[in-house]
Structure formats: C-alpha cells, structure tokens
Design a protein around this motif. Sequence first.
Motif, short mmCIF file in Angstrom:
data_model
loop_
_atom_site.label_atom_id
_atom_site.label_comp_id
_atom_site.label_asym_id
_atom_site.label_seq_id
_atom_site.Cartn_x
_atom_site.Cartn_y
_atom_site.Cartn_z
N THR A 147 0.84 -1.20 0.00
CA THR A 147 0.00 0.00 0.00
C THR A 147 0.87 1.24 0.00
N VAL A 148 0.72 2.07 -1.03
CA VAL A 148 1.43 3.34 -1.12
C VAL A 148 0.51 4.44 -0.62
N ARG A 149 0.94 5.16 0.38
CA ARG A 149 0.12 6.22 0.97
C ARG A 149 0.62 7.57 0.49
N GLY A 150 -0.31 8.38 -0.02
CA GLY A 150 0.08 9.68 -0.55
C GLY A 150 -1.14 10.57 -0.70
N VAL A 151 -0.91 11.73 -1.29
CA VAL A 151 -1.97 12.71 -1.46
C VAL A 151 -2.13 13.03 -2.94
N TYR A 152 -3.35 13.40 -3.33
CA TYR A 152 -3.67 13.74 -4.72
C TYR A 152 -3.36 12.57 -5.65
N GLY A 153 -3.90 11.41 -5.32
CA GLY A 153 -3.61 10.21 -6.10
C GLY A 153 -4.00 10.31 -7.56
N SER A 154 -5.00 11.15 -7.88
CA SER A 154 -5.46 11.27 -9.27
C SER A 154 -4.62 12.25 -10.08
N ALA A 155 -3.64 12.89 -9.46
CA ALA A 155 -2.80 13.85 -10.18
C ALA A 155 -2.04 13.15 -11.29
N ALA A 156 -2.23 13.61 -12.53
CA ALA A 156 -1.64 12.93 -13.69
C ALA A 156 -0.43 13.71 -14.21
N MET A 157 0.75 13.11 -14.04
CA MET A 157 1.99 13.71 -14.54
C MET A 157 2.58 12.76 -15.58
N ALA A 158 3.62 13.22 -16.27
CA ALA A 158 4.23 12.40 -17.32
C ALA A 158 5.68 12.11 -16.96
N PRO A 159 5.91 11.26 -15.96
CA PRO A 159 7.27 11.03 -15.47
C PRO A 159 8.17 10.45 -16.55
N VAL A 160 9.45 10.76 -16.42
CA VAL A 160 10.42 10.41 -17.46
C VAL A 160 11.49 9.48 -16.88
N ASP A 161 11.88 8.50 -17.67
CA ASP A 161 12.91 7.53 -17.29
C ASP A 161 14.27 8.22 -17.26
N GLU A 162 15.03 7.99 -16.19
CA GLU A 162 16.35 8.62 -16.06
C GLU A 162 17.29 8.22 -17.19
N ARG A 163 17.09 7.04 -17.78
CA ARG A 163 17.93 6.62 -18.91
C ARG A 163 17.68 7.49 -20.13
N ASP A 164 16.43 7.93 -20.31
CA ASP A 164 16.11 8.80 -21.43
C ASP A 164 16.68 10.21 -21.22
N ILE A 165 16.65 10.68 -19.98
CA ILE A 165 17.27 11.97 -19.69
C ILE A 165 18.75 11.90 -20.02
N ALA A 166 19.40 10.81 -19.62
CA ALA A 166 20.83 10.64 -19.90
C ALA A 166 21.10 10.57 -21.39
N ALA A 167 20.21 9.93 -22.15
CA ALA A 167 20.41 9.83 -23.60
C ALA A 167 20.34 11.20 -24.26
N VAL A 168 19.43 12.04 -23.80
CA VAL A 168 19.34 13.40 -24.36
C VAL A 168 20.56 14.21 -23.95
N ALA A 169 21.00 14.08 -22.71
CA ALA A 169 22.20 14.78 -22.26
C ALA A 169 23.42 14.34 -23.06
N ALA A 170 23.51 13.04 -23.35
CA ALA A 170 24.63 12.54 -24.16
C ALA A 170 24.61 13.16 -25.55
N HIS A 171 23.44 13.23 -26.15
CA HIS A 171 23.31 13.87 -27.47
C HIS A 171 23.78 15.31 -27.40
N ALA A 172 23.41 16.01 -26.35
CA ALA A 172 23.79 17.42 -26.21
C ALA A 172 25.29 17.59 -26.03
N LEU A 173 25.95 16.59 -25.46
CA LEU A 173 27.41 16.64 -25.30
C LEU A 173 28.14 16.21 -26.56
N LEU A 174 27.58 15.24 -27.27
CA LEU A 174 28.26 14.70 -28.44
C LEU A 174 28.07 15.58 -29.67
N THR A 175 26.91 16.20 -29.79
CA THR A 175 26.62 17.08 -30.93
C THR A 175 26.04 18.40 -30.40
#
Length: 275
Positions: A147-175
Amino acid sequence: MILVTGANGNVGRNLVRELINAGEKVRALTRDPATTSLPDSVEIVCGDLTRPETLPAALQDVDRAFLFPVFGALEGFLASAEEVGTRHIVLLSSDSVTFSQPGWIGERHLACEQAVAASGMSWTFVRPTVFMANDLGWTHQIRHGGTVRGVYGSAAMAPVDERDIAAVAAHALLTPQPGTAYELTGPQALSQIDRVRIIGETLGLSTRFEEVPRDDVRRGLLDHLPPPAADFLLDQLAAAQTEPTPVLPTIEQVTGHPARNYAEWVAHHATNFGG
C-alpha cells in the motif's frame, strides 16, 4: 575529454555509460570515489561542487561538461571551466523553469541556468519533468504490504525515465547545439494511482494507492526538503488533478527512439520493488 558531475546520480551514471558506449573519454566527478561503480575505462576523480578548490584539477583538459545543479554552488565550477578552456556546458535543469509561477524549485533552477548562460561558454539546458526514479521512494511501502500512501492520487503527470534523460544529455554533449533547451516528458500522463497499479501488474505484486491528508505527506517531505520546496511539490500535484502534464515528443525527436514507458522502467527496477 568530457567531465560528468553527479556521476553517482540517477542521470549521471547512465550518462557515463552512454558516453563510454559512444567511444568518448570520460572523467567522473564524485565526492566519494570508493562508493562509485562505473566502467573501468572511466577516470574517476574526487571533487565537490561546493568546494571550488577541488575543481581546477578535475577540469584540466575537459572541453565539454555535464553539470549537476547544486543550488548556489555553480560559480566556482563555471569560473574554473572557463579558465581551462571548457567549450560547452550541458546543465541538468527542470521543466519548472517554464511555469508561469516557477515556485521555490523553479526559481533555483532558473538561477542555475542564468549563471551558466552568463559564464561565456556555450550551453544546452536539459529540462525534464518529474523523474520516474522518484517513485523508488515507494519501495519500502510496496515491499511491506503493497500500500502506497500519498496525497492527490489522481494527479496525472508524465514522469520520465532517467535513462532517457541521460540519452538526451549525451546527445547534447556529443553534438552540441548552443543555446538549446530540451524539455522532456515520459510518453504518458499517469496518475499516482495508475503508477502504483502498473508496478503491481508488471511485477505480479498486490499494490494499491491509499489517499492520506496533505499535512501528513508534507510532514514526511520536511524530513529532507525545506518548507517552500515541499509546498511547491504538493501544489504541483494538486494542480495536476485537473491539468495533466502535457506529453512532449522531445526524447524521440532527439534520440531517435521512443521514450521508455512506465512499465519498462518498473521492470528495470524490479529488484528495488521486490519483484
């Protein structure tokens, strides 16, 4: 040579692997090299963004750097980087800088962006929305009853995978594309209720979300956040009940692969959740 600060973090350690796989020479800055688990080809150096005297040696021969946003502590790094001839900075920022009311967190990320922009070096800003990795904070509750206890359970966000953040950062460093800001989201707007359900379905566990009073959640947040930051995060959740986070195509546009969905992230972290 590319320097990665925050190399032990959720984004940093994935970024190091992206760069190594691309054939780059990588130096990782960490406060405690003894606790670092990175590929053998990485040069690991001891340093701390809050201790500017540790930075000049770490920055020698570095032409590009990934900068973790330590609030109020970037000036020493930027001064040393400019002095040794670093050409390009990729700053990990936040989508909160784009909000009409950035709040406590957004204002501090804005200050980091402004410091980098004023440094004289070229820059790229990577602005993710909430990390999927934040949900690792649920692991204890899921392992002990589900059981996960929290507030505003219906709040809809678009969370992002840390691996995808790293892939974009790598692109920004490489090019490098100076003056670019990448705003990143995951591929779906999901409520906390949805995410807890997906964890259970993906790992074959019995899970559910239980709504509790805001003040109870706030007290828990105050264990590791100042009051204005806790209030900002709670207000952001409250707003997302009626205005879900818009989903952006940036990750696929930049990397060429679709953003990883939440179930993929859960499967990647199965051992954390006890699956």
